[in-house]
Each structure stands twice: as structure tokens, then as C-alpha cells.
Design a protein around this motif. Structure first.
Motif, PDB file in Angstrom:
ATOM      1  N   LEU A  16       0.719  -1.371   0.051  1.00 13.20           N
ATOM      2  CA  LEU A  16      -0.026   0.022  -0.101  1.00 13.20           C
ATOM      3  C   LEU A  16       0.877   1.172   0.141  1.00 13.20           C
ATOM      4  O   LEU A  16       1.646   1.673   1.022  1.00 13.20           O
ATOM      5  N   THR A  17       0.896   1.989  -1.105  1.00 10.50           N
ATOM      6  CA  THR A  17       1.662   3.178  -1.197  1.00 10.50           C
ATOM      7  C   THR A  17       1.068   4.444  -0.797  1.00 10.50           C
ATOM      8  O   THR A  17       1.918   5.645  -0.781  1.00 10.50           O
ATOM      9  N   MET A  18      -0.177   4.482  -0.877  1.00  9.50           N
ATOM     10  CA  MET A  18      -0.906   5.773  -0.221  1.00  9.50           C
ATOM     11  C   MET A  18      -2.043   5.452   0.669  1.00  9.50           C
ATOM     12  O   MET A  18      -2.610   4.462   0.666  1.00  9.50           O
ATOM     13  N   THR A  19      -2.524   6.383   1.376  1.00  7.26           N
ATOM     14  CA  THR A  19      -3.663   6.285   2.209  1.00  7.26           C
ATOM     15  C   THR A  19      -4.853   6.514   1.249  1.00  7.26           C
ATOM     16  O   THR A  19      -4.837   7.247   0.569  1.00  7.26           O
ATOM     17  N   GLY A  20      -6.181   5.785   1.869  1.00 10.16           N
ATOM     18  CA  GLY A  20      -7.103   6.077   0.927  1.00 10.16           C
ATOM     19  C   GLY A  20      -7.833   4.608   0.468  1.00 10.16           C
ATOM     20  O   GLY A  20      -7.572   3.629   1.438  1.00 10.16           O
ATOM     21  N   LEU A  21      -8.917   4.681  -0.120  1.00 11.20           N
ATOM     22  CA  LEU A  21      -9.585   3.560  -0.446  1.00 11.20           C
ATOM     23  C   LEU A  21      -8.683   2.716  -1.595  1.00 11.20           C
ATOM     24  O   LEU A  21      -8.394   3.065  -2.705  1.00 11.20           O
ATOM     25  N   TRP A  22      -8.520   1.480  -1.391  1.00 12.35           N
ATOM     26  CA  TRP A  22      -8.023   0.456  -2.237  1.00 12.35           C
ATOM     27  C   TRP A  22      -9.403  -0.711  -2.532  1.00 12.35           C
ATOM     28  O   TRP A  22      -9.710  -0.971  -1.534  1.00 12.35           O
ATOM     29  N   ARG A  23      -9.086  -0.980  -3.743  1.00 12.02           N
ATOM     30  CA  ARG A  23      -9.782  -2.266  -4.094  1.00 12.02           C
ATOM     31  C   ARG A  23      -8.586  -3.278  -4.591  1.00 12.02           C
ATOM     32  O   ARG A  23      -7.733  -3.119  -5.221  1.00 12.02           O
ATOM     33  N   ILE A  24      -8.697  -4.346  -3.800  1.00 16.53           N
ATOM     34  CA  ILE A  24      -7.767  -5.597  -3.955  1.00 16.53           C
ATOM     35  C   ILE A  24      -8.480  -6.475  -4.980  1.00 16.53           C
ATOM     36  O   ILE A  24      -9.433  -7.133  -4.715  1.00 16.53           O
ATOM     37  N   ASN A  25      -8.183  -6.501  -6.341  1.00 16.89           N
ATOM     38  CA  ASN A  25      -8.689  -7.116  -7.193  1.00 16.89           C
ATOM     39  C   ASN A  25      -8.303  -8.715  -7.226  1.00 16.89           C
ATOM     40  O   ASN A  25      -7.104  -8.910  -6.845  1.00 16.89           O
ATOM     41  N   LEU A  26      -9.051  -9.482  -7.348  1.00 15.17           N
ATOM     42  CA  LEU A  26      -8.841 -10.934  -6.999  1.00 15.17           C
ATOM     43  C   LEU A  26      -9.166 -11.935  -8.289  1.00 15.17           C
ATOM     44  O   LEU A  26     -10.090 -11.754  -9.024  1.00 15.17           O
ATOM     45  N   GLN A  27      -8.250 -12.906  -8.301  1.00 12.19           N
ATOM     46  CA  GLN A  27      -8.565 -14.048  -9.409  1.00 12.19           C
ATOM     47  C   GLN A  27      -8.081 -15.432  -8.467  1.00 12.19           C
ATOM     48  O   GLN A  27      -7.376 -15.538  -7.685  1.00 12.19           O
ATOM     49  N   LEU A  28      -9.020 -16.396  -8.415  1.00 11.21           N
ATOM     50  CA  LEU A  28      -8.922 -17.488  -7.934  1.00 11.21           C
ATOM     51  C   LEU A  28      -8.373 -18.587  -8.835  1.00 11.21           C
ATOM     52  O   LEU A  28      -9.009 -18.949  -9.974  1.00 11.21           O
ATOM     53  N   LEU A  29      -7.296 -19.146  -8.424  1.00  9.80           N
ATOM     54  CA  LEU A  29      -6.656 -20.436  -9.097  1.00  9.80           C
ATOM     55  C   LEU A  29      -6.502 -21.601  -8.445  1.00  9.80           C
ATOM     56  O   LEU A  29      -6.280 -21.739  -7.447  1.00  9.80           O
ATOM     57  N   ASN A  30      -6.833 -22.807  -9.384  1.00 10.79           N
ATOM     58  CA  ASN A  30      -6.926 -24.099  -8.641  1.00 10.79           C
ATOM     59  C   ASN A  30      -5.302 -24.632  -8.699  1.00 10.79           C
ATOM     60  O   ASN A  30      -4.468 -24.012  -8.908  1.00 10.79           O
ATOM     61  N   ALA A  31      -5.317 -25.705  -8.178  1.00 11.50           N
ATOM     62  CA  ALA A  31      -3.849 -26.344  -7.896  1.00 11.50           C
ATOM     63  C   ALA A  31      -3.101 -26.568  -9.295  1.00 11.50           C
ATOM     64  O   ALA A  31      -1.672 -26.615  -9.355  1.00 11.50           O
ATOM     65  N   SER A  32      -3.975 -26.454 -10.440  1.00  7.44           N
ATOM     66  CA  SER A  32      -3.213 -26.445 -11.671  1.00  7.44           C
ATOM     67  C   SER A  32      -2.939 -25.133 -12.254  1.00  7.44           C
ATOM     68  O   SER A  32      -2.379 -24.954 -13.705  1.00  7.44           O
ATOM     69  N   ASP A  33      -2.948 -24.085 -11.414  1.00  7.12           N
ATOM     70  CA  ASP A  33      -3.046 -22.661 -12.021  1.00  7.12           C
ATOM     71  C   ASP A  33      -3.978 -22.424 -12.917  1.00  7.12           C
ATOM     72  O   ASP A  33      -3.901 -21.406 -13.758  1.00  7.12           O
ATOM     73  N   GLU A  34      -4.966 -23.029 -13.148  1.00  9.79           N
ATOM     74  CA  GLU A  34      -6.364 -22.481 -13.862  1.00  9.79           C
ATOM     75  C   GLU A  34      -7.109 -21.650 -13.123  1.00  9.79           C
ATOM     76  O   GLU A  34      -7.337 -21.757 -12.204  1.00  9.79           O
ATOM     77  N   VAL A  35      -7.501 -20.582 -13.956  1.00 12.93           N
ATOM     78  CA  VAL A  35      -8.426 -19.470 -13.182  1.00 12.93           C
ATOM     79  C   VAL A  35      -9.885 -20.017 -13.260  1.00 12.93           C
ATOM     80  O   VAL A  35     -10.352 -20.297 -14.315  1.00 12.93           O
TER      81      VAL A  35
END
Length: 323
Positions: A283-302
Motif C-alpha cells: 500500500l503506497t498511499m492512504t485512501g480507498l483500495w480495491r484489491i482485485n482477485l483471481q482464484l486459481l486451482n492447484a493446476s494454476d487454472e483461473v
């Protein structure tokens, strides 16, 4: 018996009395040595009692540091005191600790074993239904202590301002055993909607329904933060086991600042099976952050979530934090 802790105090006090006596009688020199010794003995006795009382301080209960009581539930024999960091439950991940107090003795129970069942009552539906949520086992905070701990992940909030007035509401049942005797108590608990996005549910490309929740840091700060999240799947309406060996990719952005990102983030992975996921959040600044996500399985498939681009400024699954 005079304790070693008391000796410096006792000797100083005895010497002071002797000096006072000697000063008052040094002209006449009539104060006998045996009298001085008698005074010394009395001083030792009195000082020992007084100082021992000062030393016998009851240590504080540090098992409840950084938590506040938010509710009590009770049955005919016991009261359970519920505590949480930042005092109240909310939609998302909640670390909860509790104590069991015996009503007859006012003593806290140290040898109980316990389980819990959170239950959402969805009465507003045409066909009312119930379901549970992800939860941990309950463990003692310390072997000789009186505090029990675990977590609950409420994937949806109650429908109204309070549990008592909500059509759709959560209750919490705690079953526990003390010395071979079984007890139970159930009560509604307040679970309002979180002010920021802290939990998300979705069905992955594998047709499995997942619950992903933000756990830590409680108090984000500028720089690199240790980040913790949980990933569970819905096995049935009452069972939500942890998912093992997946990966949660993160891409934190500031929507109000041109959607810029941050360097040196580390995606979340598991270090211990059946446990939460750990990574690094920059986190480089104060304020509102949105932490975008991607879920990957054990085979690195999204399984769900999208890469952030200029055309697509956000993933469909994300957390929000503001500091």
C-alpha cells in the motif's frame, strides 16, 4: 516466613528505626543492645506482613487483550461471554473468543470442550430455508487458561437493523461439555452488512460454489503488509471446508487515483493444509483500495476473476480496504 523479595525493604526499615533510636539516646547511652534487637525483630515481623501483601498482586488476564465483549448468552447453569476484535460481528470473517462462567460459583470454566453452529434463517423466501457458513474448530487460547477461540465467516448479513427485528437473521448455537456433562445454548447474533467489501461468494468454472474472505491486516498501513485471506467451498448447506493448494492472485488498485497499482505484492498461498492463505499487500498511499482477485486451482487454472486492464479496470471479485 520472610520472602527474599521483602528483604531489601525490611533491612532498610529496620536500620532506619535503629538510627532514630540511637540518635535520641546517644547522650545517655542507656538503650541496650537487647532492646535494639527486640525492635529489629518486631520490625521484621511487621515489615514481612506488609510487604508480602504488596507483592501478592493478581496478574491481569492477557488472554482478552485487544478484544471487547459484544454479547452474552446464557442457560440455566452458565453464561457465555462473547468477545471480538473491534467489538462487534459483521458480514465477513470474524475472530471470536469466549469464556464460560458458572452461575453458581462465578468461576470461569477451564476444562470445557465446545463446538458451534452458526445458522442463517432466511424467512423472507417463498420457501423459508436455513444454511450455515464457514467456521473453524474451537480451541483453548492457552492450556491453563479460561478463554476459547475460533472464527466465523458470515457470507451474508441480516436483513434488518438488528437480529431481533430481522426477518432473515443469524443465530449461534454453542454445544459444550464439562466433566462429561453436555450443555447447549442458542441465541440470535447481530451480523450487519460490512461497510467495505470483505467477503465474496461465486460459482467457479468447475461448478463449485466458493466463499473467499479478507482476514488481515486489521489495521493496514503504508508499506508492505502481511495479508491473510480464507478460501472455502460449499459442500452442502451446512458444510464449508477450507480449500487446499489453491492460489489467490491480488492486484490492489486505487480507483480514485487513476486506478494505479502498487509494487511488490505477493499472491496468497497456503503454507499449512486446512489453514488460511498468506501473502504480501503493498500500500503506497492512504485512501480507498480495491484489491482485485483471481482464484486459481492447484493446476494454476483461473476458476474466477479477471485480470485488470485499461479496458477492464476491476475484477468481478475483490476486497475493499480504506485507511
Amino acid at each position: 516466613m520472610v520472602t527474599l523479595l521483602c528483604m531489601p525493604y525490611i533491612l532498610k526499615k529496620g536500620i532506619r528505626i535503629i538510627n532514630d533510636v540511637y540518635s535520641k539516646n546517644k547522650l545517655k547511652m542507656k538503650f541496650k543492645l537487647k532492646n535494639i534487637l527486640a525492635v529489629m525483630a518486631i520490625t521484621l515481623s511487621l515489615a514481612s506482613c506488609t510487604k508480602n501483601e504488596e507483592v501478592a498482586v493478581t496478574p491481569p488476564n492477557d488472554e482478552l487483550s485487544d478484544v471487547l465483549k459484544f454479547q452474552e448468552v446464557e442457560n440455566a447453569t452458565h453464561v457465555i461471554e462473547l468477545y471480538k476484535h473491534m467489538s462487534s460481528l459483521e458480514q465477513g470473517y470474524n475472530e471470536v473468543v469466549f469464556r464460560i462462567k458458572d452461575k453458581a460459583t462465578n468461576q470461569y470454566i477451564k476444562n470445557a470442550t465446545a463446538t458451534w453452529t452458526p445458522l442463517m434463517h432466511m424467512n423472507s423466501m417463498a420457501m423459508p430455508m436455513t444454511h450455515s457458513c464457514p467456521k473453524s474448530a474451537i480451541e483453548k487460547v492457552s492450556v491453563d487458561g479460561e478463554v476459547y477461540s475460533g472464527y466465523l465467516v458470515f457470507q451474508m448479513p441480516q436483513s434488518g437493523a438488528s437480529a431481533a427485528t430481522s426477518t432473515d437473521y443469524w443465530d449461534l448455537k454453542i454445544d459444550y461439555t464439562i466433566n462429561g456433562t453436555n450443555f447447549s445454548m442458542t441465541d440470535r447474533v447481530n451480523v450487519p452488512a460490512s461497510t467495505k467489501q470483505r467477503v465474496t461468494t461465486f460459482t467457479g468454472t468447475d461448478n463449485v460454489k466458493y466463499v473467499v474472505a479478507y482476514c488481515d491486516p486489521h489495521h493496514p498501513a503504508l508499506g508492505i503488509n502481511d495479508m491473510v485471506a480464507g478460501i472455502w467451498k460449499m459442500q452442502d448447506m451446512m458444510t464449508f471446508p477450507i480449500v487446499n493448494n489453491y492460489k489467490l492472485k491480488i492486484d490492489p488498485r486505487m480507483p480514485s487515483m487513476g486506478n494505479h497499482g502498487s509494487p511488490n505484492n505477493v499472491d496468497l498461498t497456503q503454507t499449512v493444509a486446512d489453514d488460511l492463505y498468506n501473502g504480501k499487500l503493498s500500500l503506497t498511499m492512504t485512501g480507498l483500495w480495491r484489491i482485485n482477485l483471481q482464484l486459481l486451482n492447484a493446476s494454476d487454472e483461473v476458476l474466477y476473476g479477471e485480470t485488470v486492464t485499461d479496458v477492464a479496470p476491476s475484477s468481478s471479485i475483490y476486497f475493499e480496504i480504506e485507511f
